[in-house]
Design an enzyme around this catalytic site. Sequence first.
Site, short mmCIF file in Angstrom:
data_model
loop_
_atom_site.label_atom_id
_atom_site.label_comp_id
_atom_site.label_asym_id
_atom_site.label_seq_id
_atom_site.Cartn_x
_atom_site.Cartn_y
_atom_site.Cartn_z
N ASP A 187 9.91 18.92 38.53
CA ASP A 187 9.97 17.44 38.17
C ASP A 187 8.65 17.04 38.94
O ASP A 187 8.46 17.00 40.12
CB ASP A 187 11.04 16.84 38.75
N GLU A 281 8.42 18.87 32.22
CA GLU A 281 8.66 18.09 31.32
C GLU A 281 7.49 17.86 30.33
O GLU A 281 6.31 17.97 30.67
CB GLU A 281 8.92 16.68 31.92
N CYS A 333 23.78 13.89 35.45
CA CYS A 333 24.39 14.79 36.80
C CYS A 333 24.03 16.12 36.52
O CYS A 333 24.76 16.69 35.60
CB CYS A 333 25.66 14.08 37.06
N CYS A 336 28.15 17.68 36.89
CA CYS A 336 29.18 17.56 35.69
C CYS A 336 28.56 17.14 34.45
O CYS A 336 29.38 17.42 33.55
CB CYS A 336 30.00 16.33 36.26
N CYS A 352 26.40 10.29 41.02
CA CYS A 352 26.95 10.30 39.81
C CYS A 352 28.26 9.20 39.60
O CYS A 352 28.91 9.67 40.60
CB CYS A 352 27.45 11.73 39.36
N CYS A 355 31.55 11.68 38.85
CA CYS A 355 31.95 12.63 39.77
C CYS A 355 31.87 12.66 41.39
O CYS A 355 32.29 13.17 42.16
CB CYS A 355 31.72 14.27 39.45
N ASP A 362 15.05 13.56 42.50
CA ASP A 362 14.06 14.26 41.96
C ASP A 362 14.42 15.61 41.86
O ASP A 362 14.08 16.33 40.98
CB ASP A 362 12.71 14.37 42.64
#
Length: 375
Positions: A187, A281, A333, A336, A352, A355, A362
């Site tokens: 990232d 990305e 997330c 989850c 999150c 959860c 990052d």
Amino acid sequence: MLVNKAYRFRLYPTKEQEVLIAKTIGCSRFVFNRFLSLWNENYQTTGKGLSYSACSSQLTKLKKELDWLQEVDSHSLQSSLKNLADSFDRFLKKQNKAPRFKSKKNKVQSYTTNIEKKNQFPEVSIAGNRMKLPKLGWVRFANSRDVQGRILNATVRKNPSGKHFVSLLVEIDVQDLPKTDSTVGIDVGLKDFAILSNGKVYKNPKFFRTLEEKLAKAQRVLSRRQRLAIQQKKPLSEAKNVQKQRMKVARVHEQIANARTDYLQKITTEIIKNHDVIGIEDLKVSNMLKNRTLSKAISEVSWSEFRRMLEYKAKWYGKKVIAVDPRYTSQKCHSCGHTAKENRRTQATFICVSCGHSENADLNASRNIHDLAMV
């Protein structure tokens, strides 16, 4: 695998060699512009362009008419024609815009000389800290590393800072790097340059910001000297103080560019050596630069160049780079799979709402990128 690789060295030509380099650059530009004009005229008249062979035969006649074209390296003139023909081929295939006339006011001036395969004696050869180039003869250069492979061509260029460089394009057999059985997601960011899914962080050195004040000061001096030259009705090209200061500004820009390129080369090589599959990305950087608030910071980190280096090094050394859809990678997330805008509490924090999983934002994004790349 046979690949084309470039070696770049600083040249230290004599005064006579500098003059010949300038003449060769000028003649190459003249040939390119002349045959571009002929090509355009012929296309408007007949609806067809000129072939490389037709231009080459006309160049032979032109050299008999203009004696000064015979003073420079003949390969550089032929190379200009090949570049023109290649530009039109790509234009007709809608791969780029139509070729434009070259200007002597361009910041970087260069010419390329090709190596004849049939020639028993190589046009370019190296002995110690000297390099033999067509017409120039032996030129002193900074021999920082051994050149491996068969030399295809040499490009001599003069930078805005007044320095001369030569780039040797060679054909070399590159062997695959040892497999590490490691995969990673990356990232990219502005605070930290790159965050890997294994937790490794590459800092953002901010080379431009470090020298921004020095650059601004040099540019203000240049601006004052330009205004003074205009008031005195002097052409800027003949105002010595303007040209001296212009070179100082160019050297600061060059220092920034060199530091950034060196950093990118080192970290991309390290990533390629340590990982077999790399997820990144698929960012549309050109669209992101339209954000006036962040455009300066985004252009400074050179994400596009980082990706380009990763991709060609992966191709060379038997590794793999996979570009994934960047949507929701920062909002999903990793624990989850819940995706929500509220998960990204701040630029650095991810919590999150489903959860309660909490970690660096990052790092969470890089792990999502890794999972998408491995699908």
